[in-house]
Design a protein around this motif. Sequence first.
Motif, PDB file in Angstrom:
ATOM      1  N   ASP A  75       9.678 -15.523  -9.190  1.00  0.00           N
ATOM      2  CA  ASP A  75       9.034 -15.453  -7.867  1.00  0.00           C
ATOM      3  C   ASP A  75       9.671 -14.425  -6.936  1.00  0.00           C
ATOM      4  OD1 ASP A  75       7.291 -17.566  -8.616  1.00  0.00           O
ATOM      5  OD2 ASP A  75       8.834 -19.035  -8.078  1.00  0.00           O
ATOM      6  N   THR A  76      10.214 -13.336  -7.477  1.00  0.00           N
ATOM      7  CA  THR A  76      10.824 -12.318  -6.610  1.00  0.00           C
ATOM      8  C   THR A  76      10.071 -10.989  -6.639  1.00  0.00           C
ATOM      9  OG1 THR A  76      12.335 -11.493  -8.339  1.00  0.00           O
ATOM     10  CG2 THR A  76      13.116 -13.334  -6.965  1.00  0.00           C
ATOM     11  N   PHE A  77       9.152 -10.798  -7.574  1.00  0.00           N
ATOM     12  CA  PHE A  77       8.483  -9.497  -7.689  1.00  0.00           C
ATOM     13  C   PHE A  77       7.402  -9.355  -6.622  1.00  0.00           C
ATOM     14  CE2 PHE A  77       5.279  -6.539  -9.292  1.00  0.00           C
ATOM     15  CZ  PHE A  77       6.067  -5.446  -9.625  1.00  0.00           C
ATOM     16  N   VAL A  78       7.472  -8.257  -5.875  1.00  0.00           N
ATOM     17  CA  VAL A  78       6.469  -7.929  -4.855  1.00  0.00           C
ATOM     18  C   VAL A  78       5.931  -6.540  -5.179  1.00  0.00           C
ATOM     19  CG1 VAL A  78       5.993  -7.548  -2.417  1.00  0.00           C
ATOM     20  CG2 VAL A  78       7.648  -9.314  -3.109  1.00  0.00           C
ATOM     21  N   GLU A  79       4.632  -6.455  -5.492  1.00  0.00           N
ATOM     22  CA  GLU A  79       4.041  -5.179  -5.897  1.00  0.00           C
ATOM     23  C   GLU A  79       3.884  -4.242  -4.709  1.00  0.00           C
ATOM     24  OE1 GLU A  79       0.145  -3.437  -8.351  1.00  0.00           O
ATOM     25  OE2 GLU A  79       0.321  -5.580  -7.923  1.00  0.00           O
ATOM     26  N   ARG A  80       4.015  -2.941  -4.994  1.00  0.00           N
ATOM     27  CA  ARG A  80       3.787  -1.897  -4.002  1.00  0.00           C
ATOM     28  C   ARG A  80       2.673  -0.970  -4.490  1.00  0.00           C
ATOM     29  NH1 ARG A  80       7.271  -0.586  -0.146  1.00  0.00           N
ATOM     30  NH2 ARG A  80       6.795   1.630  -0.429  1.00  0.00           N
ATOM     31  N   ASP A  81       1.855  -0.499  -3.570  1.00  0.00           N
ATOM     32  CA  ASP A  81       0.776   0.450  -3.886  1.00  0.00           C
ATOM     33  C   ASP A  81      -0.180  -0.081  -4.951  1.00  0.00           C
ATOM     34  OD1 ASP A  81       1.829   2.489  -2.133  1.00  0.00           O
ATOM     35  OD2 ASP A  81       3.358   2.891  -3.645  1.00  0.00           O
ATOM     36  N   GLY A  82      -0.405  -1.380  -4.939  1.00  0.00           N
ATOM     37  CA  GLY A  82      -1.260  -1.996  -5.941  1.00  0.00           C
ATOM     38  C   GLY A  82      -2.724  -1.625  -5.821  1.00  0.00           C
ATOM     39  N   GLY A  83      -3.138  -1.142  -4.652  1.00  0.00           N
ATOM     40  CA  GLY A  83      -4.545  -0.806  -4.449  1.00  0.00           C
ATOM     41  C   GLY A  83      -4.929   0.586  -4.904  1.00  0.00           C
ATOM     42  N   MET A  84      -3.973   1.379  -5.366  1.00  0.00           N
ATOM     43  CA  MET A  84      -4.273   2.745  -5.792  1.00  0.00           C
ATOM     44  C   MET A  84      -4.942   2.735  -7.168  1.00  0.00           C
ATOM     45  SD  MET A  84      -0.797   4.738  -4.594  1.00  0.00           S
ATOM     46  CE  MET A  84      -1.462   6.322  -5.113  1.00  0.00           C
ATOM     47  N   THR A  85      -6.073   3.406  -7.285  1.00  0.00           N
ATOM     48  CA  THR A  85      -6.804   3.434  -8.557  1.00  0.00           C
ATOM     49  C   THR A  85      -7.256   4.853  -8.873  1.00  0.00           C
ATOM     50  OG1 THR A  85      -8.897   2.938  -7.439  1.00  0.00           O
ATOM     51  CG2 THR A  85      -7.638   1.072  -8.300  1.00  0.00           C
ATOM     52  N   ILE A 117      16.768  -8.556 -10.175  1.00  0.00           N
ATOM     53  CA  ILE A 117      17.127  -8.683 -11.587  1.00  0.00           C
ATOM     54  C   ILE A 117      18.569  -9.182 -11.644  1.00  0.00           C
ATOM     55  CG2 ILE A 117      17.435  -7.483 -13.789  1.00  0.00           C
ATOM     56  CD1 ILE A 117      15.331  -5.481 -12.918  1.00  0.00           C
ATOM     57  N   GLY A 118      18.744 -10.409 -12.068  1.00  0.00           N
ATOM     58  CA  GLY A 118      20.077 -11.009 -12.035  1.00  0.00           C
ATOM     59  C   GLY A 118      20.617 -11.100 -10.628  1.00  0.00           C
ATOM     60  N   GLY A 119      19.703 -11.241  -9.666  1.00  0.00           N
ATOM     61  CA  GLY A 119      20.103 -11.343  -8.265  1.00  0.00           C
ATOM     62  C   GLY A 119      20.199 -10.021  -7.540  1.00  0.00           C
ATOM     63  N   VAL A 120      20.120  -8.905  -8.261  1.00  0.00           N
ATOM     64  CA  VAL A 120      20.255  -7.577  -7.655  1.00  0.00           C
ATOM     65  C   VAL A 120      18.878  -7.042  -7.267  1.00  0.00           C
ATOM     66  CG1 VAL A 120      21.012  -5.198  -8.012  1.00  0.00           C
ATOM     67  CG2 VAL A 120      22.319  -7.090  -9.012  1.00  0.00           C
TER      68      VAL A 120
END
Length: 286
Positions: A75-85, A117-120
């Motif tokens: 639950d830590t991944f936040v996508e960036r620029d996901g709307g670019m197609t 990733i591993g807290g980093v």
Amino acid sequence: MDFFAFVKPKNELESAPDAKQNVPFIPEEMWVKCPKCNTLLLTTDMEENLNVCTHCGHHFRMNTKQRIALFADADTFVERDGGMTSTNILDFPGYDQKLEKARQSGNESVICGVCRIGGVRTVLCVMDAGFMMGSMGTVTGEKITRAFEFATEERLPVVVCSVSGGARMQEGILSLMQMAKTSGAVKRHSDAGLLYITVLTDPTTGGVTASFAMEGDIILAEPNTLVAFAGPRVIEQTMRQKLPRDFQTSEFVMQKGFIDAVVSRDKLKETVARLLKMHGYKEAAQ
């Protein structure tokens, strides 16, 4: 003389059942055949084993969702620029239909975002083999460039999981230009003293190999990954020589000094997390 045949009356209760009726029906979606050892594997066993054959260790391809789950803390991944197609910028015949079909896998051939990733806190880019075999178009290059620029501004490390058939031919020279653009972003990130780790997965070829995929400070690869610029058949036809059997596998490329380590999938996150901390990155505050 007449002969009489004495036949025992058929008893339905004693009849041997039809062998075909005893074979259990298993839906196709419940199993998969390993291309290396031909073993039939239950999909549930495959999922539990990170899509690795439990008999021979063959690494099946993973989709972006599985790959992100492999690396990112829960639950830590936040996508960036996901709307670019991508769009058919050169009006290439049939490209619109291919893009429409490819979008069943996702918006583009790479997903970029920030996670732990591993807290980093880390910028993570994952290429998608399901989207036109991870080919690099203008949007792919732009998303990766923006990811590196964001990482440089925020002073974050970058991890890129590559899988690609190379530059996207439907976008012509504009696709090839992404090699220079992404490489420039990688160089600025490096000049800022920040760490870049690449993870090569099967296959990593063409313009992606000739640019950001092989520019990491540390280059890791999964076992038996195809790592190449041109394919073996093209090279054989050009050189008119038979290549070694393991030519262009990650193990072969590591022997030649282009890859730092071949790491099995179950050890990848642990290895990357350890490398991040070895290079001075601290676990982010919750």
